[in-house]
Design a protein around this motif. Sequence first.
Motif, mmCIF file in Angstrom:
data_model
loop_
_atom_site.group_PDB
_atom_site.id
_atom_site.type_symbol
_atom_site.label_atom_id
_atom_site.label_comp_id
_atom_site.label_asym_id
_atom_site.label_seq_id
_atom_site.Cartn_x
_atom_site.Cartn_y
_atom_site.Cartn_z
ATOM 1 N N VAL A 168 -47.660 68.383 -49.167
ATOM 2 C CA VAL A 168 -47.149 67.885 -49.898
ATOM 3 C C VAL A 168 -46.993 67.178 -50.345
ATOM 4 O O VAL A 168 -46.548 66.714 -50.049
ATOM 5 C CB VAL A 168 -45.835 68.770 -50.502
ATOM 6 N N THR A 169 -47.483 66.430 -51.738
ATOM 7 C CA THR A 169 -47.486 64.403 -52.005
ATOM 8 C C THR A 169 -46.800 65.012 -53.715
ATOM 9 O O THR A 169 -47.282 64.820 -54.511
ATOM 10 C CB THR A 169 -48.321 63.740 -52.252
ATOM 11 N N SER A 170 -45.872 64.206 -53.302
ATOM 12 C CA SER A 170 -44.352 64.427 -54.547
ATOM 13 C C SER A 170 -45.189 62.695 -55.694
ATOM 14 O O SER A 170 -44.751 61.474 -54.416
ATOM 15 C CB SER A 170 -43.200 64.184 -54.753
ATOM 16 N N PHE A 171 -44.786 62.579 -56.471
ATOM 17 C CA PHE A 171 -45.101 60.993 -57.203
ATOM 18 C C PHE A 171 -43.689 61.274 -58.447
ATOM 19 O O PHE A 171 -42.680 62.151 -58.846
ATOM 20 C CB PHE A 171 -46.550 61.648 -58.896
ATOM 21 N N ILE A 172 -43.396 60.220 -57.991
ATOM 22 C CA ILE A 172 -41.688 59.383 -58.485
ATOM 23 C C ILE A 172 -41.750 58.450 -58.900
ATOM 24 O O ILE A 172 -42.408 57.501 -59.334
ATOM 25 C CB ILE A 172 -40.019 60.004 -57.218
ATOM 26 N N ALA A 228 -37.709 66.363 -54.502
ATOM 27 C CA ALA A 228 -38.794 65.324 -53.792
ATOM 28 C C ALA A 228 -38.616 65.199 -52.156
ATOM 29 O O ALA A 228 -39.257 65.597 -51.446
ATOM 30 C CB ALA A 228 -39.039 64.150 -54.603
ATOM 31 N N ALA A 229 -37.775 65.178 -52.073
ATOM 32 C CA ALA A 229 -37.093 64.842 -50.923
ATOM 33 C C ALA A 229 -37.203 66.312 -50.139
ATOM 34 O O ALA A 229 -37.096 66.010 -48.981
ATOM 35 C CB ALA A 229 -35.360 64.392 -50.287
ATOM 36 N N ARG A 230 -36.437 67.356 -50.797
ATOM 37 C CA ARG A 230 -36.690 69.094 -49.849
ATOM 38 C C ARG A 230 -38.302 69.065 -49.600
ATOM 39 O O ARG A 230 -38.414 69.556 -48.418
ATOM 40 C CB ARG A 230 -36.060 69.649 -50.545
ATOM 41 N N VAL A 231 -39.343 69.268 -50.332
ATOM 42 C CA VAL A 231 -40.407 69.761 -50.854
ATOM 43 C C VAL A 231 -41.186 68.503 -49.532
ATOM 44 O O VAL A 231 -42.259 69.292 -49.348
ATOM 45 C CB VAL A 231 -40.344 70.426 -51.659
ATOM 46 N N SER A 232 -41.792 67.208 -50.196
ATOM 47 C CA SER A 232 -42.061 66.350 -50.100
ATOM 48 C C SER A 232 -42.711 65.930 -48.378
ATOM 49 O O SER A 232 -41.700 65.945 -47.599
ATOM 50 C CB SER A 232 -41.887 64.859 -51.159
ATOM 51 N N GLU A 245 -44.634 51.934 -53.847
ATOM 52 C CA GLU A 245 -44.286 52.530 -52.219
ATOM 53 C C GLU A 245 -44.779 53.627 -52.111
ATOM 54 O O GLU A 245 -44.701 54.749 -53.205
ATOM 55 C CB GLU A 245 -42.309 52.591 -51.646
ATOM 56 N N PHE A 246 -45.369 53.660 -51.493
ATOM 57 C CA PHE A 246 -46.480 55.654 -50.716
ATOM 58 C C PHE A 246 -45.590 55.078 -49.213
ATOM 59 O O PHE A 246 -46.235 54.686 -48.528
ATOM 60 C CB PHE A 246 -47.992 55.240 -51.407
ATOM 61 N N SER A 247 -45.102 56.498 -48.721
ATOM 62 C CA SER A 247 -45.327 56.267 -47.849
ATOM 63 C C SER A 247 -44.639 57.765 -47.187
ATOM 64 O O SER A 247 -44.200 59.162 -48.020
ATOM 65 C CB SER A 247 -44.320 55.614 -47.242
ATOM 66 N N ASN A 248 -43.791 58.224 -45.494
ATOM 67 C CA ASN A 248 -44.142 59.935 -45.290
ATOM 68 C C ASN A 248 -42.520 59.756 -46.372
ATOM 69 O O ASN A 248 -41.460 58.734 -46.411
ATOM 70 C CB ASN A 248 -43.258 59.313 -43.741
ATOM 71 N N ALA A 249 -41.830 60.991 -46.696
ATOM 72 C CA ALA A 249 -40.546 60.893 -47.663
ATOM 73 C C ALA A 249 -39.990 61.060 -46.702
ATOM 74 O O ALA A 249 -38.624 60.123 -47.690
ATOM 75 C CB ALA A 249 -40.636 62.658 -48.159
ATOM 76 N N ALA A 250 -39.464 61.094 -45.959
ATOM 77 C CA ALA A 250 -38.184 60.915 -45.360
ATOM 78 C C ALA A 250 -37.760 59.684 -44.798
ATOM 79 O O ALA A 250 -36.858 59.242 -45.767
ATOM 80 C CB ALA A 250 -37.973 61.791 -43.933
ATOM 81 N N ASP A 251 -39.068 58.929 -45.004
ATOM 82 C CA ASP A 251 -38.545 57.203 -44.619
ATOM 83 C C ASP A 251 -38.021 56.775 -46.085
ATOM 84 O O ASP A 251 -36.812 55.773 -46.026
ATOM 85 C CB ASP A 251 -39.874 56.340 -44.227
ATOM 86 N N MET A 252 -39.189 57.190 -46.754
ATOM 87 C CA MET A 252 -38.780 56.758 -48.081
ATOM 88 C C MET A 252 -36.749 56.983 -49.565
ATOM 89 O O MET A 252 -36.339 55.637 -50.027
ATOM 90 C CB MET A 252 -39.122 57.391 -49.951
ATOM 91 N N PHE A 253 -36.426 57.859 -48.718
ATOM 92 C CA PHE A 253 -35.494 58.648 -48.569
ATOM 93 C C PHE A 253 -34.470 58.564 -48.018
ATOM 94 O O PHE A 253 -33.004 57.957 -48.376
ATOM 95 C CB PHE A 253 -35.148 60.048 -49.282
ATOM 96 N N THR A 254 -33.935 57.607 -46.999
ATOM 97 C CA THR A 254 -33.423 57.452 -46.495
ATOM 98 C C THR A 254 -33.774 55.709 -45.659
ATOM 99 O O THR A 254 -32.769 54.725 -45.790
ATOM 100 C CB THR A 254 -33.480 58.060 -44.377
#
Length: 264
Positions: free
Chosen positions: A45-49, A222-226, A239-248
């Motif tokens: 799952v790739t999310s665009f935010i 986005a953080a839950r499902v991406s 920025e485009f990265s692993n979701a966990a990295d982007m949010f933390t």
Amino acid sequence: MGSPTLSAAPAQAGATAIEIRDANLWYAGKQALHAVSLDIPRNQVTSFIGPSGCGKSTLLRCLNRMNDLIDNVRITGQFIVEGRDLYAPDTDVIDVRRRLGMVFQKSNPLAKSIYENVVYGLRVAGIRHRGTLDGACERALRGAALWDEVSDRLHTSGLSLSGGQQQRLCIARALAIEPEIVLMDEPCAALDPIATQKIEDLLQQLKSQYTIVMVTHNLQQAARVSDQTAFFWLGQLIEFSNAADMFTNPKNKRTEDYVTGRFG
């Protein structure tokens, strides 16, 4: 010889499903996308935010050629799906839209039965065999986690379903044509929390079979499902990265400001 389709030999999960290279888009001379490049992995799952008007839905619509329907749009760059160029002169646009199914923000069931909603795309493609349609209907409704709720009333109106069920019906309609990729434009924006959770749970199930690209304004979602997240700002990919990295641990200051609520 007919136009090429987007069919390609299956590759390993996690490999690149969609390659976007130097994508630019103008609406009547106003540039909405600026040199966007990214690789979207298969079976994730790739999310665009990003804030409203940042280009995320515009980019999503490029992937199934929906921007072709808008006057005075100009697009440059490359959009490669499973090795095929979506904008090559001999590409079959109808095949593009079959291979990349679309689910919209507002559920849009047809004024038809649940059954006819699901098999609509197959009928348009000329499929009439009842056994084929019945099998596709059941598979798609099971895939959308809706079969158990509607299997005894397939011939009642799709409009009789709840909002969350209608959205899953639209997902079933997209799945019935057996796409390779499922595009979702804010699929939970109009849903209550319980219906939203059902869609989010469904996404985790579907990614084993499909590549999913989703636009969402909901950062928690986005953080839950991406698996991967792309952050856009003023038509640029920041920025485009692993979701966990982007949010933390975002690498860009603008990304950090957005995901921590300083703007947007």
